[in-house]
Design a protein around this motif. Structure first.
Motif, PDB file in Angstrom:
ATOM      1  N   VAL A 233       0.714  -1.154  -0.261  1.00 21.25           N
ATOM      2  CA  VAL A 233       0.314  -0.272  -0.233  1.00 21.25           C
ATOM      3  C   VAL A 233       1.032   1.266  -0.289  1.00 21.25           C
ATOM      4  O   VAL A 233       0.793   2.310  -0.919  1.00 21.25           O
ATOM      5  CB  VAL A 233      -0.730  -0.059   1.005  1.00 21.25           C
ATOM      6  N   THR A 234       1.978   1.265   0.982  1.00 25.67           N
ATOM      7  CA  THR A 234       2.657   2.545   1.190  1.00 25.67           C
ATOM      8  C   THR A 234       4.163   2.052   0.514  1.00 25.67           C
ATOM      9  O   THR A 234       4.892   3.430   0.242  1.00 25.67           O
ATOM     10  CB  THR A 234       3.039   2.936   2.269  1.00 25.67           C
ATOM     11  N   GLY A 235       4.646   0.494  -0.085  1.00 26.93           N
ATOM     12  CA  GLY A 235       5.683   0.548  -0.102  1.00 26.93           C
ATOM     13  C   GLY A 235       6.695   0.878   0.293  1.00 26.93           C
ATOM     14  O   GLY A 235       8.261   0.739  -0.233  1.00 26.93           O
ATOM     15  N   GLY A 236       6.541   1.443   1.696  1.00 34.64           N
ATOM     16  CA  GLY A 236       7.655   1.158   2.678  1.00 34.64           C
ATOM     17  C   GLY A 236       7.808   0.227   4.071  1.00 34.64           C
ATOM     18  O   GLY A 236       6.306  -1.030   3.893  1.00 34.64           O
ATOM     19  N   TRP A 237       8.571   0.252   5.221  1.00 38.47           N
ATOM     20  CA  TRP A 237       8.424  -0.999   5.931  1.00 38.47           C
ATOM     21  C   TRP A 237       6.709  -0.468   6.602  1.00 38.47           C
ATOM     22  O   TRP A 237       6.520   0.432   7.000  1.00 38.47           O
ATOM     23  CB  TRP A 237       9.923  -0.924   7.016  1.00 38.47           C
ATOM     24  N   VAL A 238       6.681  -1.705   7.361  1.00 38.09           N
ATOM     25  CA  VAL A 238       5.152  -1.349   8.674  1.00 38.09           C
ATOM     26  C   VAL A 238       6.188  -2.301   9.849  1.00 38.09           C
ATOM     27  O   VAL A 238       6.945  -2.907  10.283  1.00 38.09           O
ATOM     28  CB  VAL A 238       4.506  -2.639   8.486  1.00 38.09           C
ATOM     29  N   THR A 239       5.832  -1.650  10.918  1.00 29.24           N
ATOM     30  CA  THR A 239       6.924  -1.624  11.622  1.00 29.24           C
ATOM     31  C   THR A 239       6.009  -2.333  12.935  1.00 29.24           C
ATOM     32  O   THR A 239       7.068  -2.539  14.476  1.00 29.24           O
ATOM     33  CB  THR A 239       8.235  -0.488  12.620  1.00 29.24           C
ATOM     34  N   THR A 240       4.807  -1.736  13.288  1.00 27.60           N
ATOM     35  CA  THR A 240       4.387  -1.786  14.482  1.00 27.60           C
ATOM     36  C   THR A 240       3.059  -2.169  14.027  1.00 27.60           C
ATOM     37  O   THR A 240       2.329  -2.375  12.783  1.00 27.60           O
ATOM     38  CB  THR A 240       4.111  -0.427  15.056  1.00 27.60           C
ATOM     39  N   ALA A 241       2.611  -3.171  14.931  1.00 29.15           N
ATOM     40  CA  ALA A 241       0.894  -3.177  14.541  1.00 29.15           C
ATOM     41  C   ALA A 241      -0.258  -2.173  14.409  1.00 29.15           C
ATOM     42  O   ALA A 241      -0.847  -2.492  13.420  1.00 29.15           O
ATOM     43  CB  ALA A 241       0.147  -3.854  16.649  1.00 29.15           C
ATOM     44  N   ALA A 242       0.205  -1.226  14.393  1.00 29.95           N
ATOM     45  CA  ALA A 242      -1.084  -0.339  14.738  1.00 29.95           C
ATOM     46  C   ALA A 242      -0.600   0.106  12.957  1.00 29.95           C
ATOM     47  O   ALA A 242      -1.901   0.440  11.630  1.00 29.95           O
ATOM     48  CB  ALA A 242      -1.052   0.899  15.093  1.00 29.95           C
ATOM     49  N   GLU A 243       0.382   0.529  12.581  1.00 25.96           N
ATOM     50  CA  GLU A 243       0.705   0.074  10.964  1.00 25.96           C
ATOM     51  C   GLU A 243      -0.190  -0.798   9.918  1.00 25.96           C
ATOM     52  O   GLU A 243      -0.386   0.073   8.986  1.00 25.96           O
ATOM     53  CB  GLU A 243       2.550   1.151  11.002  1.00 25.96           C
ATOM     54  N   ALA A 244       0.472  -1.935  10.597  1.00 26.08           N
ATOM     55  CA  ALA A 244      -0.651  -3.131   9.670  1.00 26.08           C
ATOM     56  C   ALA A 244      -1.956  -2.829   9.204  1.00 26.08           C
ATOM     57  O   ALA A 244      -2.124  -2.917   8.265  1.00 26.08           O
ATOM     58  CB  ALA A 244       0.177  -4.183  10.960  1.00 26.08           C
ATOM     59  N   ALA A 245      -2.499  -2.674  10.126  1.00 29.03           N
ATOM     60  CA  ALA A 245      -3.935  -2.288  10.343  1.00 29.03           C
ATOM     61  C   ALA A 245      -4.391  -1.499   9.584  1.00 29.03           C
ATOM     62  O   ALA A 245      -5.153  -1.252   9.055  1.00 29.03           O
ATOM     63  CB  ALA A 245      -4.768  -1.875  12.081  1.00 29.03           C
ATOM     64  N   VAL A 246      -3.058   0.231   9.576  1.00 29.23           N
ATOM     65  CA  VAL A 246      -3.926   1.092   9.056  1.00 29.23           C
ATOM     66  C   VAL A 246      -3.515   0.803   7.265  1.00 29.23           C
ATOM     67  O   VAL A 246      -4.410   1.377   6.511  1.00 29.23           O
ATOM     68  CB  VAL A 246      -3.142   2.058   9.545  1.00 29.23           C
ATOM     69  N   THR A 247      -3.232  -0.350   6.947  1.00 29.01           N
ATOM     70  CA  THR A 247      -1.888  -0.278   6.064  1.00 29.01           C
ATOM     71  C   THR A 247      -3.739  -0.989   5.379  1.00 29.01           C
ATOM     72  O   THR A 247      -4.097  -0.840   4.027  1.00 29.01           O
ATOM     73  CB  THR A 247      -0.908  -0.849   5.583  1.00 29.01           C
ATOM     74  N   LEU A 248      -3.936  -1.666   5.872  1.00 30.65           N
ATOM     75  CA  LEU A 248      -4.765  -2.763   5.275  1.00 30.65           C
ATOM     76  C   LEU A 248      -6.398  -2.045   5.794  1.00 30.65           C
ATOM     77  O   LEU A 248      -7.245  -2.532   4.639  1.00 30.65           O
ATOM     78  CB  LEU A 248      -5.275  -3.801   6.588  1.00 30.65           C
ATOM     79  N   ARG A 249      -7.040  -1.137   6.527  1.00 35.46           N
ATOM     80  CA  ARG A 249      -7.703  -0.795   5.848  1.00 35.46           C
ATOM     81  C   ARG A 249      -7.983   0.509   4.996  1.00 35.46           C
ATOM     82  O   ARG A 249      -8.840   1.028   3.829  1.00 35.46           O
ATOM     83  CB  ARG A 249      -7.916   1.455   7.325  1.00 35.46           C
ATOM     84  N   GLY A 250      -6.689   0.515   4.154  1.00 28.66           N
ATOM     85  CA  GLY A 250      -6.554   1.584   3.141  1.00 28.66           C
ATOM     86  C   GLY A 250      -5.879   0.665   1.783  1.00 28.66           C
ATOM     87  O   GLY A 250      -6.040   1.513   0.717  1.00 28.66           O
ATOM     88  N   GLN A 251      -6.028  -1.049   1.929  1.00 27.17           N
ATOM     89  CA  GLN A 251      -6.034  -1.298   0.837  1.00 27.17           C
ATOM     90  C   GLN A 251      -6.667  -1.531  -0.568  1.00 27.17           C
ATOM     91  O   GLN A 251      -5.747  -1.360  -1.846  1.00 27.17           O
ATOM     92  CB  GLN A 251      -5.391  -2.914   1.224  1.00 27.17           C
ATOM     93  N   LEU A 252      -7.662  -1.420   0.358  1.00 29.46           N
ATOM     94  CA  LEU A 252      -9.158  -1.166  -0.844  1.00 29.46           C
ATOM     95  C   LEU A 252      -8.944  -0.046  -1.670  1.00 29.46           C
ATOM     96  O   LEU A 252      -9.451  -0.521  -3.193  1.00 29.46           O
ATOM     97  CB  LEU A 252     -10.534  -1.648  -0.297  1.00 29.46           C
ATOM     98  N   THR A 253      -8.883   0.646  -1.231  1.00 27.11           N
ATOM     99  CA  THR A 253      -9.210   2.143  -1.644  1.00 27.11           C
ATOM    100  C   THR A 253      -7.849   2.480  -2.517  1.00 27.11           C
ATOM    101  O   THR A 253      -7.273   3.687  -3.266  1.00 27.11           O
ATOM    102  CB  THR A 253      -9.778   2.948  -1.477  1.00 27.11           C
ATOM    103  N   SER A 254      -6.416   2.189  -1.817  1.00 26.68           N
ATOM    104  CA  SER A 254      -5.605   2.690  -2.939  1.00 26.68           C
ATOM    105  C   SER A 254      -4.301   2.106  -4.039  1.00 26.68           C
ATOM    106  O   SER A 254      -4.942   0.449  -3.604  1.00 26.68           O
ATOM    107  CB  SER A 254      -4.022   2.757  -0.995  1.00 26.68           C
ATOM    108  N   PRO A 255      -3.720   2.364  -4.545  1.00 22.87           N
ATOM    109  CA  PRO A 255      -2.884   1.205  -6.352  1.00 22.87           C
ATOM    110  C   PRO A 255      -2.056   0.849  -4.809  1.00 22.87           C
ATOM    111  O   PRO A 255      -1.241   1.030  -4.316  1.00 22.87           O
ATOM    112  CB  PRO A 255      -2.342   2.309  -6.289  1.00 22.87           C
ATOM    113  N   VAL A 256      -2.137  -0.357  -5.625  1.00 19.32           N
ATOM    114  CA  VAL A 256      -0.926  -1.062  -6.222  1.00 19.32           C
ATOM    115  C   VAL A 256       0.217  -0.542  -5.610  1.00 19.32           C
ATOM    116  O   VAL A 256       0.437  -0.384  -6.938  1.00 19.32           O
ATOM    117  CB  VAL A 256      -0.797  -2.358  -5.940  1.00 19.32           C
TER     118      VAL A 256
END
Length: 316
Positions: A233-256
């Motif tokens: 989703v971001t092309g960057g590192w995910v380092t926390t549980a909170a970041e992982a949840a945020v990226t999944l929330r945005g995945q449906l509407t964000s480009p790969v």
């Protein structure tokens, strides 16, 4: 020193018999994953992944769990040989398998999310009348321009939904606008492939579906990654549980952002990529992004065993 990433494929890697050779090699995986999933979802995935026909995979709510489960089963084989990645990433649907591999999600929780995601998007796609195409040839900037022109001409939504590699861009949206983009790109010399995704993945048309999906995500337990994880989703590192949840929330509407994700892995020193699951889509994309990279698909028993041999030799 060799650094290895496990990368997990998304929808489009499914095919008839995608789990047949794997289950012949490791029959125990049928109980570990497939039959457990049968009971959880009420779908005969064990049978479909072993003996199913192409028609069985036309429904994204079947195809996506099948790809996810087969990726996890291949991961189990690799880890059973003592092989662990230095980093993980997943393409679209594959991000769920990557999250499991990184210890962020428990696999049955991720399976429920995969099934719900597919159903929500398919419902939205039927309601909207959507289409998705991959355009090979022109740079992403050309597709951004063609999408803008198609929106102005048709009054419909059409957007860049994925940057797979520098010369392959995915476009998703309402059917008439997508067809206009496909027609204009084809007339300019691009190769256009129509994708059967079941809905307008990675576009703003899924705002309502994303909101409903988020309700389930809020009730899901996320953990900090135990293995370095790159988000598509971001092309960057995910380092926390909170970041992982945020990226999944945005995945449906964000480009790969797959080109960026692979570049991030390469920037950390990764020079070997194992495509963990069915198909060879990601193997081809990685080779085009990083022509010098060592790439190992695992889509057949021979390729899986070859990957195990190569990885074992690299760790000696």
């Amino acid at each position: 020193m060799t650094r290895t990433a496990f990368v997990f494929p998304g929808q489009g890697s499914e095919c008839a018999g995608l789990g047949r050779e794997l289950l012949a090699l490791r029959p125990d995986l049928a109980d570990t994953y497939y039959r457990t999933a049968d009971d959880l979802l009420g779908i005969p995935l064990a049978r479909i992944c072993r003996d199913g026909s192409p028609r069985d995979f036309e429904d994204p709510a079947v195809a996506q769990p099948a790809v996810f489960l087969t990726s996890l089963a291949v991961l189990e084989v690799l880890r059973g040989e003592g092989l662990e990645p230095d980093a993980v990433a997943g393409h679209s649907l594959g991000e769920y398998a990557a999250l499991v591999a990184a210890g962020v999600l428990e696999w049955t929780e991720a399976l429920w999310l995969v099934r719900l995601r597919a159903e929500l998007v398919a419902t939205a796609g039927d309601r909207i009348g959507s289409a998705t195409v991959a355009v090979i040839g022109p740079p992403r900037s050309d597709l951004v321009r063609l999408c803008a022109e198609a929106r102005a001409a048709t009054g419909q939504v059409v957007e860049v939904a994925g940057d797979n590699e520098p010369r392959q861009t995915v476009v998703s949206g309402q059917a008439a606008a997508v067809e206009r983009v496909a027609r204009e790109a084809g007339a300019a010399g691009a190769r256009v492939e129509r994708l059967r995704t079941g809905g307008p993945f990675h576009s703003s048309l899924l705002g309502e579906a994303a909101a409903e999906f988020t309700e389930t995500l809020i009730a899901t337990e996320f953990r900090d990654p135990a293995v370095p994880l790159v988000s598509g989703v971001t092309g960057g590192w995910v380092t926390t549980a909170a970041e992982a949840a945020v990226t999944l929330r945005g995945q449906l509407t964000s480009p790969v952002r797959w080109t960026e994700a692979v570049a991030t892995l390469a920037g950390s020193g990764v020079d070997r990529y194992v495509e963990v699951g069915p198909g060879r889509v990601l193997s081809g994309l990685v080779r085009r992004i990083l022509p010098g990279a060592r790439v190992h698909p695992t889509c057949t028993a021979d390729r899986l065993l070859g990957a195990v041999d190569a990885l074992t030799a690299a760790t000696v």
